[in-house]
Design a protein around this motif. Structure first.
Motif, PDB file in Angstrom:
ATOM      1  N   LEU A   1      -2.315   3.216  -9.305  1.00 22.95           N
ATOM      2  CA  LEU A   1      -2.361   3.658  -7.913  1.00 22.95           C
ATOM      3  C   LEU A   1      -3.638   4.430  -7.593  1.00 22.95           C
ATOM      4  O   LEU A   1      -4.078   4.462  -6.442  1.00 22.95           O
ATOM      5  CB  LEU A   1      -1.131   4.511  -7.592  1.00 22.95           C
ATOM      6  CG  LEU A   1       0.213   3.774  -7.593  1.00 22.95           C
ATOM      7  CD1 LEU A   1       1.350   4.728  -7.268  1.00 22.95           C
ATOM      8  CD2 LEU A   1       0.202   2.607  -6.601  1.00 22.95           C
ATOM      9  N   ALA A   2      -4.234   5.045  -8.618  1.00 19.30           N
ATOM     10  CA  ALA A   2      -5.490   5.769  -8.393  1.00 19.30           C
ATOM     11  C   ALA A   2      -6.565   4.828  -7.865  1.00 19.30           C
ATOM     12  O   ALA A   2      -7.371   5.195  -6.998  1.00 19.30           O
ATOM     13  CB  ALA A   2      -5.951   6.430  -9.686  1.00 19.30           C
ATOM     14  N   LYS A   3      -6.568   3.608  -8.371  1.00 18.45           N
ATOM     15  CA  LYS A   3      -7.564   2.620  -7.943  1.00 18.45           C
ATOM     16  C   LYS A   3      -7.310   2.136  -6.521  1.00 18.45           C
ATOM     17  O   LYS A   3      -8.199   1.556  -5.897  1.00 18.45           O
ATOM     18  CB  LYS A   3      -7.553   1.434  -8.912  1.00 18.45           C
ATOM     19  CG  LYS A   3      -7.924   1.812 -10.344  1.00 18.45           C
ATOM     20  CD  LYS A   3      -7.771   0.631 -11.285  1.00 18.45           C
ATOM     21  CE  LYS A   3      -8.069   1.026 -12.721  1.00 18.45           C
ATOM     22  NZ  LYS A   3      -7.865  -0.098 -13.676  1.00 18.45           N
ATOM     23  N   LYS A   4      -6.090   2.368  -6.031  1.00 14.18           N
ATOM     24  CA  LYS A   4      -5.734   1.954  -4.676  1.00 14.18           C
ATOM     25  C   LYS A   4      -5.975   3.062  -3.652  1.00 14.18           C
ATOM     26  O   LYS A   4      -5.746   2.874  -2.458  1.00 14.18           O
ATOM     27  CB  LYS A   4      -4.255   1.543  -4.628  1.00 14.18           C
ATOM     28  CG  LYS A   4      -3.863   0.456  -5.626  1.00 14.18           C
ATOM     29  CD  LYS A   4      -4.466  -0.882  -5.264  1.00 14.18           C
ATOM     30  CE  LYS A   4      -3.975  -1.972  -6.207  1.00 14.18           C
ATOM     31  NZ  LYS A   4      -4.527  -3.301  -5.864  1.00 14.18           N
ATOM     32  N   GLY A   5      -6.378   4.238  -4.142  1.00 21.73           N
ATOM     33  CA  GLY A   5      -6.630   5.354  -3.239  1.00 21.73           C
ATOM     34  C   GLY A   5      -5.414   6.186  -2.900  1.00 21.73           C
ATOM     35  O   GLY A   5      -5.473   7.059  -2.020  1.00 21.73           O
ATOM     36  N   THR A   6      -4.295   5.960  -3.589  1.00 17.45           N
ATOM     37  CA  THR A   6      -3.066   6.713  -3.322  1.00 17.45           C
ATOM     38  C   THR A   6      -3.247   8.186  -3.681  1.00 17.45           C
ATOM     39  O   THR A   6      -3.798   8.515  -4.729  1.00 17.45           O
ATOM     40  CB  THR A   6      -1.898   6.130  -4.141  1.00 17.45           C
ATOM     41  OG1 THR A   6      -1.706   4.766  -3.776  1.00 17.45           O
ATOM     42  CG2 THR A   6      -0.615   6.902  -3.893  1.00 17.45           C
ATOM     43  N   LYS A   7      -2.765   9.056  -2.823  1.00 10.57           N
ATOM     44  CA  LYS A   7      -2.835  10.495  -3.090  1.00 10.57           C
ATOM     45  C   LYS A   7      -1.597  10.937  -3.870  1.00 10.57           C
ATOM     46  O   LYS A   7      -0.491  10.455  -3.620  1.00 10.57           O
ATOM     47  CB  LYS A   7      -2.947  11.285  -1.788  1.00 10.57           C
ATOM     48  CG  LYS A   7      -4.267  11.060  -1.055  1.00 10.57           C
ATOM     49  CD  LYS A   7      -4.401  11.985   0.125  1.00 10.57           C
ATOM     50  CE  LYS A   7      -5.726  11.744   0.860  1.00 10.57           C
ATOM     51  NZ  LYS A   7      -6.887  12.068   0.015  1.00 10.57           N
TER      52      LYS A   7
ATOM     53  N   ASN B   1       0.837  -1.197   0.000  1.00 10.94           N
ATOM     54  CA  ASN B   1       0.000   0.000   0.000  1.00 10.94           C
ATOM     55  C   ASN B   1       0.874   1.251   0.000  1.00 10.94           C
ATOM     56  O   ASN B   1       1.808   1.370   0.787  1.00 10.94           O
ATOM     57  CB  ASN B   1      -0.902   0.010   1.237  1.00 10.94           C
ATOM     58  CG  ASN B   1      -1.741   1.270   1.318  1.00 10.94           C
ATOM     59  OD1 ASN B   1      -2.572   1.516   0.459  1.00 10.94           O
ATOM     60  ND2 ASN B   1      -1.501   2.081   2.343  1.00 10.94           N
ATOM     61  N   ILE B   2       0.584   2.173  -0.916  1.00 12.31           N
ATOM     62  CA  ILE B   2       1.326   3.430  -1.011  1.00 12.31           C
ATOM     63  C   ILE B   2       0.416   4.557  -0.532  1.00 12.31           C
ATOM     64  O   ILE B   2      -0.650   4.793  -1.103  1.00 12.31           O
ATOM     65  CB  ILE B   2       1.776   3.715  -2.467  1.00 12.31           C
ATOM     66  CG1 ILE B   2       2.533   2.521  -3.058  1.00 12.31           C
ATOM     67  CG2 ILE B   2       2.623   4.984  -2.515  1.00 12.31           C
ATOM     68  CD1 ILE B   2       3.825   2.189  -2.375  1.00 12.31           C
ATOM     69  N   ASP B   3       0.825   5.250   0.519  1.00 10.10           N
ATOM     70  CA  ASP B   3      -0.002   6.339   1.048  1.00 10.10           C
ATOM     71  C   ASP B   3      -0.033   7.534   0.106  1.00 10.10           C
ATOM     72  O   ASP B   3      -1.078   8.149  -0.100  1.00 10.10           O
ATOM     73  CB  ASP B   3       0.523   6.783   2.418  1.00 10.10           C
ATOM     74  CG  ASP B   3       0.380   5.696   3.469  1.00 10.10           C
ATOM     75  OD1 ASP B   3      -0.764   5.312   3.763  1.00 10.10           O
ATOM     76  OD2 ASP B   3       1.411   5.221   3.982  1.00 10.10           O
ATOM     77  N   ALA B   4       1.133   7.871  -0.448  1.00 10.06           N
ATOM     78  CA  ALA B   4       1.203   9.066  -1.291  1.00 10.06           C
ATOM     79  C   ALA B   4       2.337   8.951  -2.299  1.00 10.06           C
ATOM     80  O   ALA B   4       3.306   8.219  -2.092  1.00 10.06           O
ATOM     81  CB  ALA B   4       1.395  10.319  -0.437  1.00 10.06           C
ATOM     82  N   VAL B   5       2.180   9.703  -3.375  1.00  8.09           N
ATOM     83  CA  VAL B   5       3.212   9.849  -4.403  1.00  8.09           C
ATOM     84  C   VAL B   5       3.540  11.328  -4.516  1.00  8.09           C
ATOM     85  O   VAL B   5       2.646  12.177  -4.436  1.00  8.09           O
ATOM     86  CB  VAL B   5       2.713   9.312  -5.767  1.00  8.09           C
ATOM     87  CG1 VAL B   5       3.569   9.831  -6.911  1.00  8.09           C
ATOM     88  CG2 VAL B   5       2.701   7.792  -5.773  1.00  8.09           C
ATOM     89  N   VAL B   6       4.824  11.651  -4.677  1.00  9.16           N
ATOM     90  CA  VAL B   6       5.209  13.023  -5.004  1.00  9.16           C
ATOM     91  C   VAL B   6       5.847  13.010  -6.390  1.00  9.16           C
ATOM     92  O   VAL B   6       6.667  12.148  -6.707  1.00  9.16           O
ATOM     93  CB  VAL B   6       6.175  13.645  -3.965  1.00  9.16           C
ATOM     94  CG1 VAL B   6       5.482  13.807  -2.624  1.00  9.16           C
ATOM     95  CG2 VAL B   6       7.448  12.830  -3.812  1.00  9.16           C
ATOM     96  N   ILE B   7       5.438  13.952  -7.227  1.00 14.60           N
ATOM     97  CA  ILE B   7       5.933  14.063  -8.599  1.00 14.60           C
ATOM     98  C   ILE B   7       6.694  15.378  -8.735  1.00 14.60           C
ATOM     99  O   ILE B   7       6.177  16.442  -8.392  1.00 14.60           O
ATOM    100  CB  ILE B   7       4.774  14.025  -9.615  1.00 14.60           C
ATOM    101  CG1 ILE B   7       4.039  12.682  -9.545  1.00 14.60           C
ATOM    102  CG2 ILE B   7       5.282  14.300 -11.029  1.00 14.60           C
ATOM    103  CD1 ILE B   7       4.871  11.488  -9.968  1.00 14.60           C
TER     104      ILE B   7
END
Length: 375
Positions: free
Chosen positions: A183-189, A161-167
């Protein structure tokens, strides 16, 4: 006779229509990877940024994308240079044991380098991914463009599970459409600089999972403060979208630990500014590769990367953005050789894990010179 001619015409027409269908399909796929264009309230917010001028973002002070010089010589080096840009033997990749990913996330600070600028960071109980790119090619096309030089440590389906991504910015080697959709389907921000939300929304990422920030603006995921910090670079995913979205670095500030991700950048005083305001950082993830004197203003050298780490008041430096894609004229291992030399000369604590290998800040940093065995 007429029947045979009609049959041939029908077959020919079918081939033409099928060809047109494939062409439209290809164009649609390409357009999808280009992303979206900012508009409405998103564009209104972009216009309030100090970095937005005359319809696009600019570095301040202005930095040319290419320095003046011997471009013919650069092209000759690109085509006929003797640099070893592809590793002569396989790069060692360590597949992390999936059991090492706990839920909830283990306290402390540790990271896995997936290659290029993709770093999976666990900081004070939160799991964050920087610039995750899993595609085999970094371009709008699946079969054209610079290819990955070593296999991924984990596939998308194996990720915890990934809590967040920074781009950091929207170039193809930093923003991956396929990863965003997964990751969008996993709810990741997704925490992104101004404008990049348009790409994400066009790919189906829900609006409530996108946090779009200007430099020095803050967001948070649970107890981690996520700060969009400056960088010196540019952006664009299409022929006519240059500088249409902002670029940045990122600072993650937890209750007990601090992590910095440089993104792509030239060297400037912004590192000192970030270090003074937010440092010291326990771990810095700093780009060291894909440089050349003709574009050093937006892609700093390894020596400048070491200095950036010092400016940030960093404790441990993780060199990234090297050995993953052939994006410059230098040899594949030159970035790490120069980085290590600079680190040794300046007393910098350098971490050099293999792709997929855990770097745990509670322990001594991994410092094996594994690239020396790639011959």
């Amino acid at each position: 006779m007429f029947g045979k001619k009609a049959q041939k015409v029908t077959i020919y027409t079918s081939f033409v229509l099928f060809g047109l269908f494939l062409l439209v399909l290809c164009q649609t796929a390409c357009l999808s990877s280009f992303g979206g264009s900012p508009s409405g309230t998103r564009l209104d917010k972009m216009k309030t940024s100090k970095m937005f001028h005359d319809g696009k973002f600019e570095n301040d002070p202005f930095v040319p994308m290419l320095s003046s010089g011997d471009y013919i010589g650069v092209m000759k080096r690109q085509l006929f240079g003797s640099e070893v840009r592809i590793p002569p033997s396989p790069i060692p990749v360590q597949k992390p044991d999936l059991k090492t990913f706990s839920d909830p996330v283990t306290p402390g600070l540790r990271a896995i380098w997936f290659g290029h600028s993709s770093v999976l960071v666990e900081i004070d109980g939160i799991r964050i991914f920087t610039d995750p790119v899993f595609s085999g090619k970094v371009s709008p096309f699946e079969s054209i463009g610079p290819g990955r030089l070593f296999p991924l440590p984990l596939e998308l389906s194996e990720l915890p599970n990934i809590d967040a991504v920074v781009i950091s910015h929207d170039h193809y080697d930093h923003l991956d459409m396929t990863v965003a959709q997964f990751l969008a389907k996993k709810g990741t921000k997704y925490f992104v600089p101004l404008g990049i939300g348009a790409h994400l929304e066009s790919w189906g990422v829900p609006e409530n999972q996108i946090i779009e920030l200007d430099w020095w603006e803050k967001g948070n995921i649970k107890n981690i403060e996520i700060i969009c910090t400056p960088a010196v670079h540019y952006s664009g995913r299409g022929l006519f979208s240059g500088k249409s979205t902002l670029w940045s670095s990122w600072s993650l500030i937890g209750p007990k630990h601090k992590f910095f991700h440089s993104g792509d950048t030239g060297y400037s005083s912004h590192f000192t500014e970030i270090g003074k305001k937010l440092g010291p950082f326990d771990l810095t993830s700093i780009k060291v590769g894909a440089y050349d004197w003709t574009w050093e203003g937006i892609h700093m050298s390894p020596e400048s990367a070491v200095q950036a780490h010092l400016d940030l008041k960093g404790k441990t430096m993780l060199p990234v953005h090297w050995a993953t894609f052939n994006l410059a004229i230098h040899s594949w291992d030159e970035p790490i050789l120069r980085t290590k030399q600079g680190a040794d000369q300046n007393g910098v604590r350098l971490a050099t894990p293999k792709p997929g290998e855990w770097l745990d800040l509670q322990k001594d940093p991994v410092s094996e010179s594994w690239w020396e065995k790639v011959k």
